[in-house]
Motif scaffolding. Structure first.
Motif, short mmCIF file in Angstrom:
data_model
loop_
_atom_site.label_atom_id
_atom_site.label_comp_id
_atom_site.label_asym_id
_atom_site.label_seq_id
_atom_site.Cartn_x
_atom_site.Cartn_y
_atom_site.Cartn_z
N UNK A 191 -25.64 -21.31 -25.86
CA UNK A 191 -26.41 -22.48 -26.30
C UNK A 191 -27.32 -22.94 -25.17
N UNK A 192 -28.12 -21.99 -24.72
CA UNK A 192 -28.97 -22.24 -23.55
C UNK A 192 -30.43 -22.28 -23.97
N UNK A 193 -31.20 -23.18 -23.34
CA UNK A 193 -32.58 -23.43 -23.77
C UNK A 193 -33.55 -23.42 -22.59
N UNK A 194 -34.78 -23.03 -22.87
CA UNK A 194 -35.85 -23.13 -21.88
C UNK A 194 -36.31 -24.57 -21.79
N UNK A 195 -36.79 -24.97 -20.61
CA UNK A 195 -37.30 -26.33 -20.44
C UNK A 195 -38.75 -26.47 -20.85
N UNK A 196 -39.51 -25.36 -20.83
CA UNK A 196 -40.93 -25.50 -21.09
C UNK A 196 -41.52 -24.19 -21.60
N UNK A 197 -42.85 -24.07 -21.54
CA UNK A 197 -43.54 -23.00 -22.26
C UNK A 197 -44.35 -22.07 -21.36
N UNK A 198 -44.47 -22.36 -20.06
CA UNK A 198 -45.22 -21.50 -19.16
C UNK A 198 -44.39 -21.20 -17.92
N UNK B 200 -17.72 -16.37 -23.16
CA UNK B 200 -18.80 -16.98 -23.93
C UNK B 200 -18.76 -18.48 -23.67
N UNK B 201 -19.83 -19.01 -23.10
CA UNK B 201 -19.93 -20.44 -22.79
C UNK B 201 -20.73 -21.11 -23.91
N UNK B 202 -20.07 -21.98 -24.65
CA UNK B 202 -20.71 -22.62 -25.79
C UNK B 202 -21.13 -24.06 -25.48
N UNK B 203 -21.33 -24.34 -24.22
CA UNK B 203 -21.78 -25.66 -23.78
C UNK B 203 -23.31 -25.69 -23.76
N UNK B 204 -23.89 -26.77 -24.24
CA UNK B 204 -25.35 -26.89 -24.24
C UNK B 204 -25.88 -27.07 -22.82
N UNK B 205 -26.99 -26.40 -22.56
CA UNK B 205 -27.65 -26.55 -21.27
C UNK B 205 -29.06 -26.00 -21.34
N UNK B 206 -29.83 -26.24 -20.28
CA UNK B 206 -31.19 -25.71 -20.20
C UNK B 206 -31.47 -25.27 -18.77
N UNK B 207 -32.63 -24.72 -18.53
CA UNK B 207 -32.94 -24.11 -17.24
C UNK B 207 -32.70 -25.04 -16.05
N UNK B 208 -32.91 -26.33 -16.25
CA UNK B 208 -32.71 -27.27 -15.16
C UNK B 208 -31.25 -27.31 -14.68
N UNK B 209 -30.33 -26.77 -15.51
CA UNK B 209 -28.91 -26.82 -15.17
C UNK B 209 -28.43 -25.60 -14.39
N UNK B 210 -29.29 -24.61 -14.22
CA UNK B 210 -28.88 -23.40 -13.49
C UNK B 210 -28.50 -23.75 -12.06
#
Length: 613
Positions: free
Chosen positions: A312-319, A518-528
């Motif tokens: 459940x991992x997401x990008x923070x932006x588009x570029x 498998x990590x099912x915790x929500x996060x995004x690139x800022x959390x790396x």
């Protein structure tokens, strides 16, 4: 002083204003034909976009208006043949300038929309000034030629139309008029403020005023690209006035529980190696959907199943320039501004690399392209990356692609350096790939789809590098982190306001990993940053926007920004908010509406934080 001079001046000014407005209005059907599949919505698009077109027409009419007003003054020296000739020269120069600006903005908007899916902003200027070669790397030669020919053709067309208009009224239009007529002319010129501002209301004209449809492409078609460009350019400095949703104290009180939480002794331990060699592989344009597309990413799928999979991992932006800020600084990079071009500000943001370097890790950065592109070099050096391998580090014969060195040669260089470096200190090697970027020209021919073939090539390069680490005995102390640089580039032509567009893979693999998980915790690139530092026991309390995904006491959510809006997703509520339309375009979950307020506060707090740096 002929009695017709005043009438001629007013008529010329009115005709100039109307013609410019018509030029902008007629751009919209062209956009619709290219990106909306036809002209069925032409009238509503033109009608709703008219305020912005009238605003730019008003701006463009101010120079002719000033000349017409100045020529009205009954001073003898203003009305010699030479003086009136100067008036004519100045207005022609202005027509040339306006024609060039209009043509370039129109053609650039048409050309870039296919890649970015939002109206023209100041980003192309930043890219072109930092590295013209890389800025144009996505464009095929025939596309560039077509754009140049189109722009030049439009410039000549606009000049022809407006010069014919001027000739209808010269030379009498430059004659002086009676003082009473001057007052009337001044009043007429003053009315230009109405279309420029958009009326008498407190709110001035902005692109959000023309958004009217649930179909984002139609909203973008209604936007005047030149207005969008100018608006974005003016917003690049005053961050503290952007995204004002609520009182600052209210925003800050809402955000505080969403920020950094102290480490929890019960947090999951994903690593068995305390000081691993870390290989952070930043994959150009990869998406979660690619890993569900047959025959494209067999190596990533294998590594996912063998390592730690953040589902459940997401990008923070588009570029890329935005994504690197989030990955390396643990900072939620805003989409409307490239923080990389403001090195004094980014230097004040704590860095994951700096923290690792202080703890004894060696730093090295690998990129097959130009390290000066988007001001990357200063951004990296400020974090301690003084050893940067880039395109000029390779022989000219290796720089085979438009983005520089192909990925397989980039990884080969990493392998070569590892063989030569016998230092036992742990290392952080950041490897930024580029071959899976448009125009997808790669030395690999396995799939019919050009774009999917490029992603398959990048996947094969990752697989080859992992095999090298295993073959040389480095695998046991290696942590390989695989993560895309930004939202996914597949499938093509995706609406940026779809949450799955931002859903990206993140995989931790290597001998340093405890085992499959498998990590099912929500996060995004800022959390790396916080997640990695937490695993190697390095304090990171100064990275307040970055959350340790393995820390059960931390608030977990995925935050991302698109142009122009934000997304905030957690277990209870998934929200995407369109700032232009001032409404949520997605609001799902058991606690609907909860993340609208939280997302607004978080966005406002972010811009306040950056403005204060």
């Amino acid at each position: 002083m002929t009695p017709f001079s005043l009438k001629d001046k007013i008529l010329l000014l009115f005709a100039t204003f109307v013609l410019w407005a018509l030029v902008f209005v007629l751009q919209k059907p062209v956009f619709l034909l290219l990106y909306a599949g036809g002209l069925a919505q032409a009238f509503p698009v033109m009608w709703h976009g008219l305020p912005l077109d009238l605003s730019i027409a008003g701006y463009f009419s101010t120079v002719p208006a000033s000349l017409l007003l100045l020529s009205s003054v009954p001073i003898r020296s203003f009305h010699t043949t030479k003086s009136e000739h100067r008036f004519a020269i100045v207005i022609r120069l202005w027509i040339l300038t306006a024609a060039i600006v209009t043509a370039l903005s129109f053609v650039a908007n048409l050309a870039l929309y296919d890649y970015w899916r939002f109206p023209l902003d100041s980003t192309p200027i930043f890219f072109l000034t930092s590295s013209p070669k890389d800025a144009l790397a996505s464009i095929l030669w025939w596309q560039g030629l077509l754009a140049i020919v189109s722009a030049v053709g439009l410039v000549f067309l606009y000049i022809l139309i407006f010069r014919l208009l001027i000739r209808l009224f010269e030379p009498q239009v430059w004659h002086a008029i009676h003082p009473v007529g001057m007052l009337l002319m001044l009043l007429v010129v003053g009315t230009l403020i109405l279309p420029i501002r958009g009326g008498f209301t407190v709110a001035t004209m902005n692109t959000g005023q023309v958004y009217y449809s649930e179909n984002q492409t139609l909203n973008h078609a209604a936007v005047n690209p030149l207005f969008s460009f100018i608006e974005n350019l003016t917003l690049q400095k005053d961050f503290s006035k952007q995204y004002r949703y609520m009182d600052d104290d209210d925003a800050h009180s809402i955000v505080q529980p969403m920020l950094y939480t102290k480490s929890d002794s019960n947090q999951t331990r994903a690593l068995i190696e305390e000081r691993p060699d870390i290989y952070l592989v930043i994959l150009e344009g990869f998406s979660d959907t690619l890993m569900r597309t047959p025959n494209v990413t067999p190596n990533l799928i294998r590594l996912r199943d063998q390592g730690v999979w953040f589902s459940k991992f997401y990008a923070n932006s588009f570029r890329t320039d935005r994504g690197l800020v989030s990955i390396l600084l643990g900072y939620p990079s805003p989409a409307t501004v490239s923080l990389m071009k403001l090195p004094k500000k980014t230097a004040s943001v704590p860095s994951m690399a700096t923290a690792l370097q202080r703890a004894g890790w060696q730093l090295k950065y690998y990129y097959g392209g130009d390290a000066d592109f988007t001001n990357m070099r200063s951004f990296l050096v400020n974090q301690g990356f003084h050893n940067i391998v880039e395109d000029v580090s390779f022989p000219v014969s290796d720089r085979l692609g438009k983005w520089g060195v192909p990925d397989h040669l980039l990884f080969r260089r990493v392998e070569k350096d590892l063989k030569q470096n016998q230092n036992t200190d742990p290392r952080l090697c950041v490897i930024q790939t580029s071959s899976s970027h448009e125009p997808f020209d790669v030395p690999y021919h396995h799939l019919a789809s050009k774009s999917l073939n490029a992603f398959a090539y990048a996947d094969s390069c990752v697989g080859g590098f992992v095999n090298y680490l295993k073959a040389t005995g480095r695998w046991s102390r290696s942590l390989v982190i695989l993560v895309p640089d930004h939202l996914g580039a597949w499938p093509e032509n995706i609406d940026n306001f779809k949450p799955w567009r931002f859903h990206i893979p993140m995989i931790w693999t290597g001998g340093a990993v405890r085992g499959p998980m498998v990590v099912q915790t929500y996060g995004s690139q800022q959390d790396i940053a916080a997640t990695l530092l937490g695993q190697v026991d390095i304090p990171h309390s100064d990275m307040r926007f970055s959350k340790d995904i393995f820390n059960v006491s931390s608030p977990h959510f995925a935050f991302f920004m698109m142009n122009d809006g934000f997304g905030l997703i957690d277990e209870d509520n998934a929200v995407i908010y369109d700032h232009k339309r001032k409404q949520a375009v997605l609001d799902q979950g058991s606690r609907q509406g909860r993340n609208i307020v939280r997302g607004k506060a978080y966005t406002q707090y972010l811009f306040d934080d950056f403005a204060a740096r």
